[in-house]
Design a protein around this motif. Sequence first.
Motif, PDB file in Angstrom:
ATOM      1  N   PRO A 201       0.637  -1.401   0.084  1.00 52.75           N
ATOM      2  CA  PRO A 201       0.093  -0.040   0.018  1.00 52.75           C
ATOM      3  C   PRO A 201       0.937   1.383   0.063  1.00 52.75           C
ATOM      4  O   PRO A 201       0.460   2.252  -0.535  1.00 52.75           O
ATOM      5  N   ASP A 202       1.958   1.273   0.743  1.00 48.93           N
ATOM      6  CA  ASP A 202       2.995   2.462   0.614  1.00 48.93           C
ATOM      7  C   ASP A 202       3.397   2.773  -0.812  1.00 48.93           C
ATOM      8  O   ASP A 202       3.241   3.999  -1.251  1.00 48.93           O
ATOM      9  N   ALA A 203       3.668   1.751  -1.529  1.00 49.69           N
ATOM     10  CA  ALA A 203       4.477   1.662  -2.785  1.00 49.69           C
ATOM     11  C   ALA A 203       3.151   2.143  -3.680  1.00 49.69           C
ATOM     12  O   ALA A 203       3.523   3.164  -4.426  1.00 49.69           O
ATOM     13  N   GLU A 204       2.081   1.752  -3.446  1.00 51.38           N
ATOM     14  CA  GLU A 204       1.006   2.053  -4.387  1.00 51.38           C
ATOM     15  C   GLU A 204       0.479   3.502  -4.180  1.00 51.38           C
ATOM     16  O   GLU A 204       0.201   4.281  -5.084  1.00 51.38           O
ATOM     17  N   TRP A 205       0.577   4.074  -3.011  1.00 54.85           N
ATOM     18  CA  TRP A 205       0.306   5.482  -2.753  1.00 54.85           C
ATOM     19  C   TRP A 205       1.318   6.346  -3.207  1.00 54.85           C
ATOM     20  O   TRP A 205       0.916   7.153  -3.841  1.00 54.85           O
ATOM     21  N   TYR A 206       2.512   6.098  -3.193  1.00 55.49           N
ATOM     22  CA  TYR A 206       3.577   6.661  -3.556  1.00 55.49           C
ATOM     23  C   TYR A 206       3.437   6.834  -5.144  1.00 55.49           C
ATOM     24  O   TYR A 206       3.654   7.898  -5.888  1.00 55.49           O
ATOM     25  N   GLN A 207       3.107   5.685  -5.711  1.00 56.30           N
ATOM     26  CA  GLN A 207       2.968   5.750  -7.238  1.00 56.30           C
ATOM     27  C   GLN A 207       1.876   6.565  -7.507  1.00 56.30           C
ATOM     28  O   GLN A 207       2.024   7.257  -8.889  1.00 56.30           O
ATOM     29  N   THR A 208       0.734   6.612  -7.000  1.00 55.36           N
ATOM     30  CA  THR A 208      -0.506   7.396  -7.269  1.00 55.36           C
ATOM     31  C   THR A 208      -0.004   8.790  -7.018  1.00 55.36           C
ATOM     32  O   THR A 208      -0.485   9.690  -7.872  1.00 55.36           O
ATOM     33  N   ARG A 209       0.697   9.088  -6.023  1.00 56.22           N
ATOM     34  CA  ARG A 209       0.980  10.433  -5.732  1.00 56.22           C
ATOM     35  C   ARG A 209       1.785  11.133  -6.911  1.00 56.22           C
ATOM     36  O   ARG A 209       1.696  11.938  -7.359  1.00 56.22           O
ATOM     37  N   LYS A 210       2.851  10.309  -7.305  1.00 55.16           N
ATOM     38  CA  LYS A 210       3.730  10.634  -8.347  1.00 55.16           C
ATOM     39  C   LYS A 210       2.932  10.721  -9.695  1.00 55.16           C
ATOM     40  O   LYS A 210       3.236  11.731 -10.380  1.00 55.16           O
ATOM     41  N   ARG A 211       2.130   9.980 -10.069  1.00 59.94           N
ATOM     42  CA  ARG A 211       1.290   9.878 -11.070  1.00 59.94           C
ATOM     43  C   ARG A 211       0.435  11.105 -11.377  1.00 59.94           C
ATOM     44  O   ARG A 211       0.331  11.518 -12.519  1.00 59.94           O
ATOM     45  N   SER A 212      -0.335  11.250 -10.416  1.00 62.16           N
ATOM     46  CA  SER A 212      -1.488  12.236 -10.616  1.00 62.16           C
ATOM     47  C   SER A 212      -1.689  13.219  -9.283  1.00 62.16           C
ATOM     48  O   SER A 212      -2.473  12.797  -8.419  1.00 62.16           O
ATOM     49  N   PRO A 213      -0.764  14.119  -8.891  1.00 58.63           N
ATOM     50  CA  PRO A 213      -0.642  14.898  -7.981  1.00 58.63           C
ATOM     51  C   PRO A 213      -1.827  15.922  -7.986  1.00 58.63           C
ATOM     52  O   PRO A 213      -2.340  16.345  -6.742  1.00 58.63           O
ATOM     53  N   LEU A 214      -2.427  15.923  -8.884  1.00 59.16           N
ATOM     54  CA  LEU A 214      -3.795  17.167  -8.981  1.00 59.16           C
ATOM     55  C   LEU A 214      -4.787  16.364  -8.324  1.00 59.16           C
ATOM     56  O   LEU A 214      -5.555  17.223  -8.098  1.00 59.16           O
ATOM     57  N   VAL A 215      -4.859  15.110  -8.407  1.00 60.65           N
ATOM     58  CA  VAL A 215      -5.988  14.218  -7.772  1.00 60.65           C
ATOM     59  C   VAL A 215      -5.880  14.579  -6.313  1.00 60.65           C
ATOM     60  O   VAL A 215      -6.983  15.229  -5.454  1.00 60.65           O
ATOM     61  N   LEU A 216      -4.839  14.573  -5.611  1.00 62.81           N
ATOM     62  CA  LEU A 216      -4.411  14.961  -4.298  1.00 62.81           C
ATOM     63  C   LEU A 216      -4.697  16.300  -3.835  1.00 62.81           C
ATOM     64  O   LEU A 216      -5.327  16.612  -2.782  1.00 62.81           O
ATOM     65  N   LEU A 217      -4.466  17.082  -4.998  1.00 65.44           N
ATOM     66  CA  LEU A 217      -4.736  18.651  -4.807  1.00 65.44           C
ATOM     67  C   LEU A 217      -6.054  18.730  -4.784  1.00 65.44           C
ATOM     68  O   LEU A 217      -6.772  19.652  -3.749  1.00 65.44           O
ATOM     69  N   GLY A 218      -6.804  18.101  -5.449  1.00 62.59           N
ATOM     70  CA  GLY A 218      -8.300  18.406  -5.721  1.00 62.59           C
ATOM     71  C   GLY A 218      -9.061  17.898  -4.434  1.00 62.59           C
ATOM     72  O   GLY A 218      -9.775  18.452  -3.989  1.00 62.59           O
ATOM     73  N   ALA A 219      -8.424  16.631  -3.933  1.00 58.95           N
ATOM     74  CA  ALA A 219      -9.261  16.136  -2.656  1.00 58.95           C
ATOM     75  C   ALA A 219      -8.840  17.170  -1.610  1.00 58.95           C
ATOM     76  O   ALA A 219      -9.671  17.460  -0.690  1.00 58.95           O
ATOM     77  N   GLY A 220      -7.601  17.574  -1.257  1.00 62.41           N
ATOM     78  CA  GLY A 220      -7.257  18.550  -0.219  1.00 62.41           C
ATOM     79  C   GLY A 220      -8.188  19.853  -0.319  1.00 62.41           C
ATOM     80  O   GLY A 220      -8.657  20.367   0.689  1.00 62.41           O
TER      81      GLY A 220
END
Length: 90
Positions: A12-31
């Motif tokens: 899960p840590d590695a998946e979260w890192y890959q997701t963050r790396k691949r689409s940082p705009l999604v995390l920004l939008g969620a924030g």
Amino acid sequence: MSGQQATGTQIPDAEWYQTRKRSPLVLLGAGVTAAILGAGLFAYKSGNKNMSQTMMRARVVAQGVTVAIMMGTSGMVLAGGKDDSITEKN
């Protein structure tokens, strides 16, 4: 058993890192969505119903934009034929 637990905590840590790396705009939008939600709830609690309603409408817009970004980035990954998923190599 301990090998399974170590693998379960690492993936899960590695998946979260890959997701963050691949689409940082999604995390920004969620924030942004969470921040607007918090501001709207605070306005509601303090009795400012007009501001609360405005913030809730803004939350819906921010949430829609975030979902659109998620769909767009997943579409780009699929269209590019690039597999960014985490795979185990034996």
